[in-house]
Design a protein around this motif. Structure first.
Motif, PDB file in Angstrom:
ATOM      1  N   VAL A   1       7.779  12.673 -13.617  1.00  0.00           N
ATOM      2  CA  VAL A   1       7.743  12.059 -12.288  1.00  0.00           C
ATOM      3  C   VAL A   1       6.278  11.861 -11.908  1.00  0.00           C
ATOM      4  O   VAL A   1       5.490  12.808 -11.936  1.00  0.00           O
ATOM      5  CB  VAL A   1       8.455  12.936 -11.238  1.00  0.00           C
ATOM      6  N   THR A   2       5.909  10.606 -11.577  1.00  0.00           N
ATOM      7  CA  THR A   2       4.522  10.257 -11.260  1.00  0.00           C
ATOM      8  C   THR A   2       4.448   9.713  -9.845  1.00  0.00           C
ATOM      9  O   THR A   2       5.287   8.889  -9.438  1.00  0.00           O
ATOM     10  CB  THR A   2       3.978   9.213 -12.244  1.00  0.00           C
ATOM     11  N   VAL A   3       3.441  10.172  -9.092  1.00  0.00           N
ATOM     12  CA  VAL A   3       3.193   9.703  -7.723  1.00  0.00           C
ATOM     13  C   VAL A   3       1.773   9.151  -7.665  1.00  0.00           C
ATOM     14  O   VAL A   3       0.815   9.834  -8.043  1.00  0.00           O
ATOM     15  CB  VAL A   3       3.369  10.840  -6.697  1.00  0.00           C
ATOM     16  N   LEU A   4       1.626   7.894  -7.181  1.00  0.00           N
ATOM     17  CA  LEU A   4       0.324   7.245  -7.053  1.00  0.00           C
ATOM     18  C   LEU A   4       0.154   6.728  -5.640  1.00  0.00           C
ATOM     19  O   LEU A   4       1.104   6.193  -5.035  1.00  0.00           O
ATOM     20  CB  LEU A   4       0.200   6.082  -8.038  1.00  0.00           C
ATOM     21  N   VAL A   5      -1.071   6.872  -5.079  1.00  0.00           N
ATOM     22  CA  VAL A   5      -1.399   6.372  -3.744  1.00  0.00           C
ATOM     23  C   VAL A   5      -2.711   5.596  -3.831  1.00  0.00           C
ATOM     24  O   VAL A   5      -3.537   5.840  -4.718  1.00  0.00           O
ATOM     25  CB  VAL A   5      -1.530   7.530  -2.732  1.00  0.00           C
ATOM     26  N   PRO A   6      -2.941   4.654  -2.904  1.00  0.00           N
ATOM     27  CA  PRO A   6      -4.169   3.860  -2.965  1.00  0.00           C
ATOM     28  C   PRO A   6      -5.411   4.614  -2.507  1.00  0.00           C
ATOM     29  O   PRO A   6      -6.524   4.122  -2.689  1.00  0.00           O
ATOM     30  CB  PRO A   6      -3.863   2.687  -2.032  1.00  0.00           C
TER      31      PRO A   6
ATOM     32  N   GLN B   1       0.808  -1.211   0.000  1.00  0.00           N
ATOM     33  CA  GLN B   1       0.000   0.000   0.000  1.00  0.00           C
ATOM     34  C   GLN B   1       0.841   1.261   0.000  1.00  0.00           C
ATOM     35  O   GLN B   1       0.303   2.361   0.016  1.00  0.00           O
ATOM     36  CB  GLN B   1      -0.942  -0.003   1.220  1.00  0.00           C
ATOM     37  N   ASP B   2       2.160   1.149   0.038  1.00  0.00           N
ATOM     38  CA  ASP B   2       3.005   2.330   0.009  1.00  0.00           C
ATOM     39  C   ASP B   2       2.824   3.064  -1.317  1.00  0.00           C
ATOM     40  O   ASP B   2       2.553   2.444  -2.351  1.00  0.00           O
ATOM     41  CB  ASP B   2       4.477   1.944   0.178  1.00  0.00           C
ATOM     42  N   PRO B   3       2.987   4.405  -1.314  1.00  0.00           N
ATOM     43  CA  PRO B   3       2.872   5.160  -2.566  1.00  0.00           C
ATOM     44  C   PRO B   3       3.885   4.687  -3.604  1.00  0.00           C
ATOM     45  O   PRO B   3       4.973   4.205  -3.273  1.00  0.00           O
ATOM     46  CB  PRO B   3       3.161   6.603  -2.135  1.00  0.00           C
TER      47      PRO B   3
END
Length: 425
Positions: free
Chosen positions: A46-51, A23-25
């Motif tokens: 640069v892409t950041v995804l979180v649940p 579940q970490d980003p």
């Protein structure tokens, strides 16, 4: 039975640990090409995804480094979503335009990226930091363009020259202004060198202006303009040749070396030559004595008017100190310095110098309440955001108060006299 329960409990902890890890980003760096011609940009994303979701914006790194131009075009940061292990993750993506400014290998050092996201099953958001690995970029000069100095690569480059209307020869005191403009397509105008050479014309004073550099982007295509101007003022007999300007560059389309140029012209001055050499020593002594007398006279005048001048300046200082402007400046300074006691004290003084009480403004009351909650509330949250909000609200509140004061003819003066200042204090 006890051993079976312990085994099942261990398996459950292992499953939970694996789930938490999954579940970490996700932080991804997409940089397909790292080699380009100096001055030509590369795309880095640069892409950041979180649940879950992002309660605060992602703090992206600047990626700034020596000999690298980093730019963010309009709409460079955008929301994204993706399916990860059957679940929809959301986040944000930022596209950088990185350009090597010199030939050879240059490196963007490791930099930090901060993500604040809503952790599943918890009320408080979680802040995590990630380190982006160093990124190496190489600028390669095309074959045949190794001798260009400085190296300029573009789709098109034009050089124009404008000369203000002036008839030669110039008379003493007359001037002429030369304006050089270089328009470049396919890269930033920051890669254009200084256009004007060193100008040394006998009997002519040279006054260059600060260069103006403008970039623009249209449908993903870069272009820009560098403009330089210089004013030549005739002083005494002389003149000379204003030089021809040439700028060699590499055409990205034809792969050839081309040259942009402007024509030179003669500058002549119709005036007596400057009397610099072989001057009569008696004339020099006379000028020296006159200069000493002028200095002594100025000193005597200054001593006579100095007390009156000091009194005028002191009265002006008192009026300024007692004005609404001074009171508001102290309020704003206290807010930026995070001085809570000083803020309240200066707010009272400021309010006494305004017809409409700024403390009655809803926006200011809300900002003060938020600051008080941050300082004295049960959670003791960070006060930084509350101070920033207050600093931003204060100028808006002042604008409304001043507008109300202007509508009221009984407005107390912004620069009161000394007696009025004592009443306001």
């Amino acid at each position: 039975m006890t051993r079976l329960r312990s085994l099942l409990f261990s398996l459950f902890l292992g499953f939970c640990a694996g789930t938490a890890l999954a579940q970490d980003p996700l932080v991804e760096v997409d940089f397909e090409e790292n080699t380009t011609i100096p001055g030509q940009p590369l795309s880095l994303r640069v892409t950041v995804l979180v649940p879950t979701w992002l309660p605060k914006p992602v703090v992206f790194p600047s990626l700034e480094a020596p000999n690298i131009l980093v730019q963010l075009s309009e709409g460079s940061t955008s929301p994204v979503s993706r399916t990860v292990e059957g679940e929809t993750w959301s986040g944000v993506s930022r596209r950088y335009r990185v350009t090597p400014m010199v030939p050879g290998r240059v490196q963007i050092p490791a930099q930090e990226l901060s993500v604040t996201w809503a952790e599943p099953g918890k009320t408080d958001p979680l802040q995590q930091s990630f380190t982006l690995e160093p990124i190496v970029i190489e600028g390669r000069v095309p074959e045949g363009a190794e001798d260009l100095s400085p190296f300029i690569a573009a789709q098109n480059l034009t050089l124009t020259q404008e000369v203000s209307e002036a008839e030669m020869p110039l008379k003493a005191g007359e001037s002429v202004t030369i304006t050089l403009s270089a328009e470049i397509e396919g890269t930033s105008a920051m890669f254009l060198p200084t256009l004007l050479p060193v100008i040394d014309l006998k009997g002519v004073a040279v006054y260059p202006a600060e260069p103006i550099i403008q970039d623009k982007e249209e449908r993903g295509k870069l272009s820009g303009t560098r403009t330089e101007s210089v004013t030549l003022v005739a002083q005494s007999g002389g003149g000379g040749a204003f030089p021809t300007i040439e700028l060699a560059w590499f055409n990205l389309g034809s792969k050839d070396i081309e040259t942009a140029s402007t024509d030179g012209f003669e500058v002549t001055v119709d005036a007596p030559p400057a009397l610099v050499q072989n001057a009569d020593p008696r004339v020099l002594v006379l000028f020296a004595v006159a200069g000493l007398i002028s200095v002594a006279l100025c000193f005597a005048i200054f001593r006579r008017v100095s007390p009156k001048l000091r009194a005028v300046l002191e009265a002006r200082r008192v009026r300024t100190e007692a004005s609404e402007t001074s009171a508001f400046a102290k309020v704003l300074h206290a807010a930026k310095a995070h001085d809570y006691d000083g803020l309240l004290r200066h707010l009272d003084v400021w309010a006494s110098r305004c017809h409409a009480d700024p403390r009655a403004q809803v926006a200011l009351q809300s900002a003060l309440c938020a600051l008080g909650a941050a300082r004295y509330g049960p959670t003791q949250t960070s006060q930084s955001d509350a101070w920033k909000t207050l600093s931003a609200v204060l100028p808006q509140v002042r604008a409304k108060v001043l507008k109300a004061d202007q509508r009221n003819p009984n407005l107390p003066p912004l620069n009161p006299t000394e007696s009025q200042s004592q009443r306001l204090a």
